[in-house]
Scaffold this active site. Structure first.
Site, PDB file in Angstrom:
ATOM      1  N   GLN A 171      33.912  27.753  27.366  1.00  0.00           N
ATOM      2  CA  GLN A 171      33.411  29.158  26.521  1.00  0.00           C
ATOM      3  C   GLN A 171      33.197  29.346  25.467  1.00  0.00           C
ATOM      4  OE1 GLN A 171      37.760  30.833  27.516  1.00  0.00           O
ATOM      5  NE2 GLN A 171      37.104  31.896  28.742  1.00  0.00           N
ATOM      6  N   GLU A 174      42.316  39.781  43.538  1.00  0.00           N
ATOM      7  CA  GLU A 174      41.948  38.652  42.985  1.00  0.00           C
ATOM      8  C   GLU A 174      41.998  37.912  43.143  1.00  0.00           C
ATOM      9  OE1 GLU A 174      42.609  38.224  38.175  1.00  0.00           O
ATOM     10  OE2 GLU A 174      43.196  40.357  39.052  1.00  0.00           O
ATOM     11  N   THR A 229      37.300  35.918  22.792  1.00  0.00           N
ATOM     12  CA  THR A 229      38.502  35.782  24.208  1.00  0.00           C
ATOM     13  C   THR A 229      38.812  36.382  24.608  1.00  0.00           C
ATOM     14  OG1 THR A 229      39.693  33.731  24.316  1.00  0.00           O
ATOM     15  CG2 THR A 229      37.226  32.626  24.912  1.00  0.00           C
ATOM     16  N   CYS A 230      39.739  36.625  26.073  1.00  0.00           N
ATOM     17  CA  CYS A 230      40.695  37.830  26.019  1.00  0.00           C
ATOM     18  C   CYS A 230      41.988  37.045  25.341  1.00  0.00           C
ATOM     19  CB  CYS A 230      41.364  38.013  27.421  1.00  0.00           C
ATOM     20  SG  CYS A 230      41.493  35.802  28.548  1.00  0.00           S
ATOM     21  N   GLY A 260      43.128  39.108  53.280  1.00  0.00           N
ATOM     22  CA  GLY A 260      42.840  39.444  51.759  1.00  0.00           C
ATOM     23  C   GLY A 260      42.158  39.670  51.597  1.00  0.00           C
ATOM     24  N   ALA A 261      41.858  40.566  49.974  1.00  0.00           N
ATOM     25  CA  ALA A 261      40.460  39.999  49.526  1.00  0.00           C
ATOM     26  C   ALA A 261      40.076  41.073  47.646  1.00  0.00           C
ATOM     27  CB  ALA A 261      39.283  41.127  50.022  1.00  0.00           C
ATOM     28  N   SER A 321      45.051  26.734  24.676  1.00  0.00           N
ATOM     29  CA  SER A 321      45.530  27.821  25.305  1.00  0.00           C
ATOM     30  C   SER A 321      47.428  28.505  26.048  1.00  0.00           C
ATOM     31  CB  SER A 321      44.575  27.164  26.579  1.00  0.00           C
ATOM     32  OG  SER A 321      43.188  26.590  26.640  1.00  0.00           O
ATOM     33  N   ILE A 371      42.806  35.757  46.538  1.00  0.00           N
ATOM     34  CA  ILE A 371      42.173  35.269  47.223  1.00  0.00           C
ATOM     35  C   ILE A 371      40.279  34.997  46.392  1.00  0.00           C
ATOM     36  CG2 ILE A 371      41.077  36.327  49.134  1.00  0.00           C
ATOM     37  CD1 ILE A 371      43.818  34.966  49.895  1.00  0.00           C
ATOM     38  N   HIS A 377      41.510  21.411  14.395  1.00  0.00           N
ATOM     39  CA  HIS A 377      41.769  22.735  15.819  1.00  0.00           C
ATOM     40  C   HIS A 377      41.074  22.775  16.719  1.00  0.00           C
ATOM     41  CE1 HIS A 377      43.491  26.681  16.624  1.00  0.00           C
ATOM     42  NE2 HIS A 377      42.077  27.570  16.617  1.00  0.00           N
TER      43      HIS A 377
END
Length: 419
Positions: free
Chosen positions: A118, A190, A49-50, A187-188, A107, A192, A97
């Protein structure tokens, strides 16, 4: 074989290094194939993941460095650069773990629920790539049941710790059901979009998206079946909104006190919740002075978030206890399997000896041998064969001065403790 977890995460490695060793969708199939074909690895799962890249595998004892070397070679990263950031967990520590990761205890945002999905996806990908053996299957299935238990028995994931989530949680507390509520999203961007996802997950089906450019708003609205309006159209639609959540980059307020007063009059003063998560503010602070208008700013939400983070830390104590209990129980089960294998091997070895000597005895009888002599020889040889290995073990333990080992062998042979 031995269960192993190795990896790097947001606590041990920089973003740059995490990017270098990430397994994207294009790399994952090849990586799983190489892992499954390794002579040192019996089964493996890659979680990428990131915030983390981790390899969970069943390896031959003392082969952990070979897995680390493979990770470095696959991504063409030097071992010297990678190893200072690598953590390694073996056996029960590895089991624990993985359970902590799946429960959100490891996290960046404590208790976040996305990591479980994930991990499940990583397991599914590895299973599809035929890189999961029986031990790995049991390990991950047990982990998923532990994560479910933690979610059921604790409230670690029940408190909002993001601005978007906090805004939705606030709306849920004030309005009994979001299914009947109309939400105006101003708004539109991230934030929102995240708000819209949380609203949809909680049953909200009536959304209006207001944005400076309708094209950008349309992309967002299509995901949720929402209506689209422009910012200048807000006054004529505001009265329809039970909830207003705003997050734009406007330097000046978009919704003023007079606009809200007019809308409330049209609504016959039915309450309206307004959540302003923009900096600078999208909604004039004077709106909070109006009866039936309940205005919350980003600072108000942050205090909720801070309180909830502390609550999650309290819930994490119970979650950690569950993980410790379950990981120990799973390790005990694994060790019992090793005992079963040893017993099976011991019984098979004894049976092989018996069948070999019995076959020779039958041949001797068929050749006309004296039955009494044949039986005597069979009993002597069978006894000598069966006690040979235990006798050597007893002698070795005595000669090496290992009383504890000697006591265990005596106990396994059914001998009384010496006085």
């Amino acid at each position: 074989m031995s269960l192993l977890a190795i990896g790097i995460n947001h606590n041990t490695a920089s973003v740059e290094l995490r990017e270098k060793v990430a397994f994207g969708p294009d790399k994952l199939p090849q990586a799983l194939q190489q892992l499954s074909e390794s002579p040192h690895v019996s089964g493996g799962v890659i979680v990428s993941t990131c915030n983390r890249t981790e390899i969970y595998c069943d390896v031959k004892p003392s082969c952990k460095n070979k897995v680390i070397d493979w990770l470095a070679q696959f991504h063409q990263v030097s071992a010297e650069e990678l190893k200072p950031s690598i953590y390694v967990h073996e056996e029960q520590a590895a089991i624990r773990h993985l359970m902590r990761v799946a429960c959100g205890l490891d996290s960046l945002v404590l208790g976040e629920p996305q990591i479980l999905g994930q991990v499940k996806q990583a397991f599914s990908d590895s299973r599809a790539g035929l890189s999961v053996n029986a031990a790995m299957e049991k390990w991950f299935q047990k982990t998923f049941s532990v994560a479910k238990r933690v979610r059921t028995e604790t409230d670690i994931g029940g408190n909002a710790v993001s601005v978007a989530y906090a805004a939705c949680t606030l709306a849920k507390h004030i309005f009994e059901s979001l299914q009947e509520s109309t939400v105006l999203l101003v708004g539109a961007g991230e934030t929102i979009e995240l708000v819209a996802k949380h609203l949809a997950a909680n049953g909200c089906t009536k959304m209006i998206v207001a944005n400076r450019t309708k094209e950008r708003a349309q992309l967002l609205a299509e995901q949720f079946g929402a209506e689209v309006i422009s910012l200048p159209e807000i006054p004529e639609h505001l009265a329809r909104a039970d909830i207003v959540i705003s997050s734009t980059a406007s330097p000046l307020p978009i919704i003023g006190k007079g606009m809200v007063e007019t809308a409330l009059k049209s609504r016959r003063y039915q309450p309206m919740l307004l959540v302003d998560i923009a900096v600078p503010r999208d909604i004039e602070s004077q709106v909070g002075e109006i009866n039936d208008a309940y205005l919350y700013s980003v600072d108000d939400l942050q205090s909720i978030i801070d309180s909830n983070i502390e609550q999650r830390k309290v819930e994490a104590i119970q979650a950690e206890a569950i993980v410790s209990e379950e990981s120990a129980a799973f390790m005990t089960w694994l060790r019992s399997l090793q005992g079963v294998d040893t017993i099976r091997e011991f019984r098979q070895n004894a049976n092989d000896i018996r069948e070999d000597l019995l076959g020779k005895s039958i041949q001797a009888l068929a050749a006309g041998g004296d039955p009494e002599k044949v039986l005597l020889e069979l009993s002597n040889k069978l006894t000598n064969k069966l006690i040979h290995a235990p006798t050597r073990a007893l002698q070795s333990a005595a000669e090496q001065g290992e009383p504890a080992k000697l006591a265990i062998i005596r106990q396994s042979l059914g001998l009384e403790d010496p006085l």
